[in-house]
Design a protein around this motif. Structure first.
Motif, PDB file in Angstrom:
ATOM      1  N   SER A 185      81.372 -49.578  -0.283  1.00  0.00           N
ATOM      2  CA  SER A 185      81.794 -48.326  -0.629  1.00  0.00           C
ATOM      3  C   SER A 185      81.034 -47.112   0.057  1.00  0.00           C
ATOM      4  N   PHE A 186      79.929 -47.352   0.741  1.00  0.00           N
ATOM      5  CA  PHE A 186      79.231 -46.584   1.661  1.00  0.00           C
ATOM      6  C   PHE A 186      78.490 -47.177   2.650  1.00  0.00           C
ATOM      7  N   ILE A 187      78.624 -46.416   4.013  1.00  0.00           N
ATOM      8  CA  ILE A 187      77.663 -46.980   5.020  1.00  0.00           C
ATOM      9  C   ILE A 187      77.075 -45.753   5.672  1.00  0.00           C
ATOM     10  N   SER A 188      75.665 -45.746   5.620  1.00  0.00           N
ATOM     11  CA  SER A 188      74.977 -44.433   6.127  1.00  0.00           C
ATOM     12  C   SER A 188      75.393 -44.024   7.547  1.00  0.00           C
ATOM     13  N   PRO A 189      75.559 -43.008   7.674  1.00  0.00           N
ATOM     14  CA  PRO A 189      75.691 -42.606   9.409  1.00  0.00           C
ATOM     15  C   PRO A 189      74.365 -42.774  10.228  1.00  0.00           C
ATOM     16  N   GLN A 190      73.347 -42.712   9.606  1.00  0.00           N
ATOM     17  CA  GLN A 190      71.971 -42.824  10.212  1.00  0.00           C
ATOM     18  C   GLN A 190      71.180 -44.133   9.960  1.00  0.00           C
ATOM     19  N   THR A 191      70.323 -44.261  11.053  1.00  0.00           N
ATOM     20  CA  THR A 191      69.583 -45.692  11.165  1.00  0.00           C
ATOM     21  C   THR A 191      68.287 -45.300  10.852  1.00  0.00           C
ATOM     22  N   ASP A 192      67.649 -46.116   9.885  1.00  0.00           N
ATOM     23  CA  ASP A 192      66.232 -45.831   9.479  1.00  0.00           C
ATOM     24  C   ASP A 192      65.219 -46.252  10.685  1.00  0.00           C
ATOM     25  N   ALA A 193      64.545 -44.998  11.341  1.00  0.00           N
ATOM     26  CA  ALA A 193      63.884 -45.154  12.354  1.00  0.00           C
ATOM     27  C   ALA A 193      62.711 -46.218  11.994  1.00  0.00           C
ATOM     28  N   ALA A 194      62.159 -46.526  11.209  1.00  0.00           N
ATOM     29  CA  ALA A 194      61.144 -47.472  10.667  1.00  0.00           C
ATOM     30  C   ALA A 194      61.453 -48.771  10.973  1.00  0.00           C
ATOM     31  N   THR A 195      62.636 -49.086  10.314  1.00  0.00           N
ATOM     32  CA  THR A 195      63.228 -50.391  10.045  1.00  0.00           C
ATOM     33  C   THR A 195      64.223 -50.754  11.006  1.00  0.00           C
ATOM     34  N   GLN A 196      64.993 -49.831  11.665  1.00  0.00           N
ATOM     35  CA  GLN A 196      65.977 -50.256  12.409  1.00  0.00           C
ATOM     36  C   GLN A 196      67.194 -50.836  11.550  1.00  0.00           C
ATOM     37  N   THR A 197      67.415 -50.324  10.481  1.00  0.00           N
ATOM     38  CA  THR A 197      68.454 -50.895   9.490  1.00  0.00           C
ATOM     39  C   THR A 197      69.250 -49.761   9.080  1.00  0.00           C
ATOM     40  N   VAL A 198      70.545 -50.058   8.758  1.00  0.00           N
ATOM     41  CA  VAL A 198      71.446 -49.015   8.284  1.00  0.00           C
ATOM     42  C   VAL A 198      71.446 -49.496   6.690  1.00  0.00           C
ATOM     43  N   LEU A 199      71.733 -48.227   5.748  1.00  0.00           N
ATOM     44  CA  LEU A 199      71.973 -48.336   4.519  1.00  0.00           C
ATOM     45  C   LEU A 199      73.460 -48.632   4.182  1.00  0.00           C
ATOM     46  N   ALA A 200      73.800 -49.599   3.413  1.00  0.00           N
ATOM     47  CA  ALA A 200      75.077 -50.057   3.121  1.00  0.00           C
ATOM     48  C   ALA A 200      75.187 -50.016   1.313  1.00  0.00           C
ATOM     49  N   LYS A 201      76.353 -49.606   0.627  1.00  0.00           N
ATOM     50  CA  LYS A 201      76.115 -49.671  -0.591  1.00  0.00           C
ATOM     51  C   LYS A 201      77.527 -50.195  -1.086  1.00  0.00           C
TER      52      LYS A 201
END
Length: 433
Positions: A302-318
């Protein structure tokens, strides 16, 4: 003579090792011949007749290309209950795991001091109200008296003017004028004194009303403090761990328990940045508890973040899930499978796969080939070893990329007794997954 006797055991040991090596090589060759079908005559059954097996007919089914992740579940709502005032726990209304509604009492703290303070505050209100009422009554009496004195002053002023004119006309004596003037001055003085008393009464009334307001505020604060002694549920949900017990003394900031709503849970996935191009909104998502084979819940991204976490190089999805069975919990870590695509194809059970020399094979049931001239034909089907190319696992099955076609029958049990070309005796047919 001595050197000759030593050489004989050495030569004997060497001959023993050479013989053992020849035996091992011969056994390995025999085993290779057995696995390759060389242990039986071409097209002929092994010793003992046909091997009993179970067959499965392959039918096209839905194949899923999936990506696996690890996610964390987050409850829709949850609160940590903390006391808002000091007190000793005198009653606990619930137990861990109970389901409560908003407003239900959870705990009660000692309220003796607050009750005494409230009683004192209410008594102070009563005294302030009496003082205010007395000041108001006195002020009203003084106002009425002032009205009477004002009338008296006017009367005396009129009398003084009339007497003064009569004295000037010789109709009355100077003494009578002095008496009237004295009465007029007395009336004016009485009116001035009454006005001062009114002003003093007004000040007293103002003080009484201020004291009453202060007493009411104190009583209200004490009443609120008394209400704070009863801890209630702000939301509906399930009561968590209760780390306190009857008799414990608690202070603001401490934890009494938690209330969590687990009916709907939100899944958070940290997708590596290099895989973000594979997933899209709406893709099916399956949840599996660690070690489980079958999914316990299904939803969609239902959600994919438009930003990448700078520390982990991952993208949040929900994704959201209805926790109908109640097996999922807040803050639980789960295995996640995201279905990237679906297509029709063939699935083969993992127990039907045979691996030889790094290659995967499947035994396929087929008609026996024509025997060499002079040998009797083989009755019934035989198991032919077919090389296959496997895809990803789907449950307990492998996807077949190459090597098999629909409606072919494969052997799913009795593989340990099979060789390429061995006659088989099907015991039962099964339906492909």
């Amino acid at each position: 003579m001595q050197s000759s006797s030593v050489a004989e055991p050495v030569q004997r040991n060497w001959l023993i090792w050479l013989a053992a090596l020849i035996v091992l090589l011969g056994g390995g060759f025999a085993l290779w011949r057995l696995l390759s079908g060389g242990g039986a005559a071409p097209g002929g059954p092994p010793m003992g007749g046909a091997v009993p097996v179970t067959l499965e007919r392959l039918q096209p089914t839905t194949l899923r290309d999936q990506a696996s992740f690890v996610g964390t579940l987050d409850a829709e709502a949850g609160v940590v209950l903390q006391p808002e005032a000091n007190g000793r726990i005198t009653r606990i209304y619930v137990s861990s795991g109970d389901r409560v509604a908003a407003g239900d009492p959870i705990m009660e703290l000692s309220a003796d001091r607050s009750q005494a303070e409230l009683s004192a505050a209410l008594a102070s209100i009563s005294a302030a109200q009496s003082a205010r009422d007395n000041s108001r009554s006195r002020l009203q009496a003084l106002v009425a008296q002032r009205i009477r004195l004002e009338a008296e002053v006017k009367l005396q002023e009129t009398e003084f003017g009339r007497t003064k004119r009569l004295v000037q006309a010789g109709a009355q004596s100077q003494q009578e004028l002095d008496e009237v003037e004295r009465d007029f001055s007395a009336a004016v003085a009485s009116l001035a004194a009454a006005q001062e008393e009114i002003e003093a009464a007004q000040a007293s009334l103002g003080q009484s009303e201020a004291f009453l307001e202060q007493s009411q505020a104190t009583a209200e604060a004490t009443r609120e403090d008394l209400l704070d002694k009863t801890v209630t549920a702000p939301i509906a949900g399930v009561v968590g761990n209760i780390p306190v017990a009857l008799g414990d003394y608690v202070q603001p900031g401490g934890t009494l328990t938690t209330i969590t709503q687990n009916e709907t849970l939100e899944l958070e996935i940290s997708v590596p940045a290099e895989q973000i191009g594979q997933i899209q909104l709406g893709m099916p998502v399956e949840l599996l508890t660690f070690g489980a084979e079958a999914p316990v819940a299904a939803g969609a991204l239902s959600f994919i973040s438009p930003q990448t976490d700078a520390a982990t190089q991952t993208v949040l999805a929900k994704a959201q899930f209805d926790n109908v069975t109640g097996v999922l919990q807040d803050n639980q870590r789960v295995d996640v499978r995201v279905t990237l695509s679906e297509r029709l194809g063939l699935l083969v059970p993992a127990n039907a796969i045979t691996r030889l020399g790094g290659q995967s094979f499947v035994y396929v049931a087929a008609d026996a080939p024509s025997p060499p001239e002079g040998q009797p034909p083989v009755a019934g089907p035989v198991a032919l070893l077919r090389p296959v190319t496997l895809g990803a696992m789907q449950g307990n099955n492998f996807q077949i990329l190459e090597g098999l076609t629909k409606d072919e029958e494969i052997v799913v049990t009795g593989l340990l007794n099979l060789q390429d070309g061995v006659p088989i005796a099907p015991q039962a047919d099964a339906t492909a997954p």
